[in-house]
Design a protein around this motif. Structure first.
Motif, PDB file in Angstrom:
ATOM      1  N   MET A   1     104.917 -61.171 -62.195  1.00  0.00           N
ATOM      2  CA  MET A   1     105.032 -62.620 -62.347  1.00  0.00           C
ATOM      3  C   MET A   1     105.190 -63.003 -63.818  1.00  0.00           C
ATOM      4  O   MET A   1     105.941 -63.922 -64.151  1.00  0.00           O
ATOM      5  CB  MET A   1     103.814 -63.310 -61.737  1.00  0.00           C
ATOM      6  N   GLY A   2     104.489 -62.271 -64.714  1.00  0.00           N
ATOM      7  CA  GLY A   2     104.624 -62.544 -66.139  1.00  0.00           C
ATOM      8  C   GLY A   2     106.035 -62.303 -66.624  1.00  0.00           C
ATOM      9  O   GLY A   2     106.563 -63.063 -67.452  1.00  0.00           O
TER      10      GLY A   2
ATOM     11  N   LEU B   1      99.211 -71.248 -60.597  1.00  0.00           N
ATOM     12  CA  LEU B   1     100.293 -71.050 -61.557  1.00  0.00           C
ATOM     13  C   LEU B   1     101.371 -72.110 -61.383  1.00  0.00           C
ATOM     14  O   LEU B   1     101.863 -72.701 -62.350  1.00  0.00           O
ATOM     15  CB  LEU B   1     100.883 -69.650 -61.379  1.00  0.00           C
TER      16      LEU B   1
ATOM     17  N   GLN C   1      96.914 -56.457 -60.679  1.00  0.00           N
ATOM     18  CA  GLN C   1      97.349 -56.568 -62.077  1.00  0.00           C
ATOM     19  C   GLN C   1      98.845 -56.290 -62.204  1.00  0.00           C
ATOM     20  O   GLN C   1      99.544 -56.956 -62.976  1.00  0.00           O
ATOM     21  CB  GLN C   1      96.532 -55.591 -62.939  1.00  0.00           C
TER      22      GLN C   1
ATOM     23  N   LEU D   1      98.092 -65.514 -67.188  1.00  0.00           N
ATOM     24  CA  LEU D   1      97.827 -64.561 -66.105  1.00  0.00           C
ATOM     25  C   LEU D   1      96.649 -63.627 -66.388  1.00  0.00           C
ATOM     26  O   LEU D   1      96.434 -62.674 -65.640  1.00  0.00           O
ATOM     27  CB  LEU D   1      99.086 -63.727 -65.839  1.00  0.00           C
TER      28      LEU D   1
ATOM     29  N   GLU E   1      95.972 -67.740 -57.086  1.00  0.00           N
ATOM     30  CA  GLU E   1      96.507 -67.635 -58.440  1.00  0.00           C
ATOM     31  C   GLU E   1      97.951 -68.119 -58.521  1.00  0.00           C
ATOM     32  O   GLU E   1      98.339 -68.785 -59.483  1.00  0.00           O
ATOM     33  CB  GLU E   1      96.388 -66.193 -58.936  1.00  0.00           C
ATOM     34  N   ILE E   2      98.761 -67.782 -57.516  1.00  0.00           N
ATOM     35  CA  ILE E   2     100.160 -68.225 -57.526  1.00  0.00           C
ATOM     36  C   ILE E   2     100.242 -69.741 -57.377  1.00  0.00           C
ATOM     37  O   ILE E   2     101.033 -70.406 -58.060  1.00  0.00           O
ATOM     38  CB  ILE E   2     100.961 -67.519 -56.415  1.00  0.00           C
TER      39      ILE E   2
ATOM     40  N   MET F   1      95.283 -63.651 -54.836  1.00  0.00           N
ATOM     41  CA  MET F   1      96.591 -63.858 -55.445  1.00  0.00           C
ATOM     42  C   MET F   1      97.267 -65.115 -54.911  1.00  0.00           C
ATOM     43  O   MET F   1      98.021 -65.768 -55.644  1.00  0.00           O
ATOM     44  CB  MET F   1      97.480 -62.637 -55.207  1.00  0.00           C
TER      45      MET F   1
ATOM     46  N   ALA G   1     102.514 -66.111 -71.482  1.00  0.00           N
ATOM     47  CA  ALA G   1     102.454 -65.658 -70.095  1.00  0.00           C
ATOM     48  C   ALA G   1     101.224 -64.784 -69.856  1.00  0.00           C
ATOM     49  O   ALA G   1     100.548 -64.910 -68.821  1.00  0.00           O
ATOM     50  CB  ALA G   1     103.728 -64.888 -69.743  1.00  0.00           C
TER      51      ALA G   1
ATOM     52  N   ARG H   1     100.645 -59.319 -61.235  1.00  0.00           N
ATOM     53  CA  ARG H   1     100.595 -60.310 -62.320  1.00  0.00           C
ATOM     54  C   ARG H   1     101.639 -59.999 -63.394  1.00  0.00           C
ATOM     55  O   ARG H   1     102.259 -60.903 -63.947  1.00  0.00           O
ATOM     56  CB  ARG H   1      99.204 -60.345 -62.950  1.00  0.00           C
TER      57      ARG H   1
END
Length: 357
Positions: A144-145, A179, A138, A121, A175-176, A172, A117, A141
């Motif tokens: 989410m991790g 992911l 961060q 991330l 990034e989501i 973000m 994870a 993140r």
């Protein structure tokens, strides 16, 4: 991974009904966004899926299993909250591994999951830091991790970006979405920001006052909104809705506005002669023209470099136009706003419903 089925779900808080019979089918691996104004019931619905709120009526099924009476920890879901909810006295590593330790997983398995994870991330170099030593992005993140390490069937996101600044929200969002494309886990994301919904979703569920107004992919909702609420909520800047009367008895169908101004009936619309209607024009489809259009006065000019947004006034109503080039007009100038008839919309003034041909 698993799909989520919401069937005839209702929710009361005392005598107040906040969810009024919702039916949604979310496919396995889909990124579904629940969007709507504050108080529409989207977060309550998410919390019912998570098991944090009791379902008054109806059923929620995850992977084909009805979970109405299943404890949250047994639903195999992971939730990312708006406020991160990190333990301040724990390192990033400990925050991410805490739920796995509670589940009594082996040390090697926990270390592998946390490392995977953190790699996804870009947190590998922050595992020994504390939340106070991290930026807002961060911290999100890490939240989410903490969800990723559990390898759940479904991710639930409750407005996770609302505490971030504008630039970081854009980052973000990307990034989501990236992911999700990597993990392909079913995801349900709640937001009041229609830009987030449009840019992230495979499908959008538009809610208002505890009901679903429309479900569809982003471009379907943008191109064919079922009513004036969806038309005004999806798209930024919001769609212009100008009241008028349909005139379909003559040789050419048109909509007549106050002052006798007429515009052609939108190509995809149909209305009865004399019917009170709302003529819908998205700002990017409402341009400056040299021919007959809506005679408006420019109130504010907002140049952004790539385009220019004009805020105008016609018969006391505010209209906006998004011009993909630079313009020379100034506040107080008189302009003619011309709709793209191929992309214009028509709605019934009484019901707000779309008038489609």
């Amino acid at each position: 991974m698993a799909g989520v089925t919401i069937t005839a779900v209702r929710k009361w808080f005392g005598s107040t009904q906040v969810i009024r019979g919702v039916d949604i089918e979310i496919a396995d691996g889909e990124f579904c966004v629940l969007v709507g104004p504050s108080g529409c019931g989207k977060s309550t619905l998410l919390r019912m899926i998570a098991g944090l709120e009791e379902i008054t009526e109806g059923e929620v099924a995850i992977g084909g299993r009805v979970v109405n009476r299943v404890l949250p920890k047994e639903r195999d879901i992971a939730m990312v909250f708006q406020n991160y909810a990190l333990y301040p006295h724990m390192t990033v590593r400990d925050n991410m591994s805490f739920s796995l330790k509670l589940a009594k997983l082996g040390r090697d398995d926990i270390d592998k999951r946390v490392a995977r994870a953190a790699g996804i991330l870009a947190l590998s170099s922050y595992l020994d830091r504390y939340p106070r030593q991290l930026s807002g992005g961060q911290r999100q993140r890490v939240a989410m991790g903490r969800a990723i390490v559990r390898d759940p069937q479904v991710f639930l996101f409750d407005e996770p970006l609302s505490n971030l600044d504008a630039k970081l929200r854009v980052q973000m969002r990307t990034e989501i979405k990236e992911l999700h494309q990597r993990l392909k886990t079913t995801s349900i994301y709640v937001t009041h920001d229609q830009i987030e919904a449009m840019t992230m979703a495979d499908r959008i569920v538009v809610m208002r006052d505890g009901i679903v107004e429309q479900i569809g992919d982003p471009l379907t909702l943008y191109d064919t909104p079922v009513n004036t609420f969806v038309a005004g909520f999806i798209g930024s800047p919001a769609m212009n809705l100008v009241p008028g009367i349909a005139r379909t008895g003559g040789a050419s169908a048109a909509v007549e506005f106050e002052g006798g101004v007429r515009l052609p009936l939108p190509r995809t619309a149909r209305a009865s002669d004399g019917q009170a209607v709302l003529y819908g024009m998205r700002p990017e489809h409402c341009i400056l023209g040299s021919g007959p259009g809506l005679p408006a006065e420019v109130v504010v000019v907002e140049p952004t470099g790539a385009d220019t947004q004009l805020f105008c006034r016609y018969n006391g109503q505010e209209l906006s136009s998004l011009i993909r080039e630079r313009v020379t007009c100034r506040p107080g100038d008189r302009v003619s706003l011309m709709p793209d008839v191929e992309r214009a919309h028509l709605f019934d003034a009484a019901s707000g419903g779309r008038l489609a041909a």
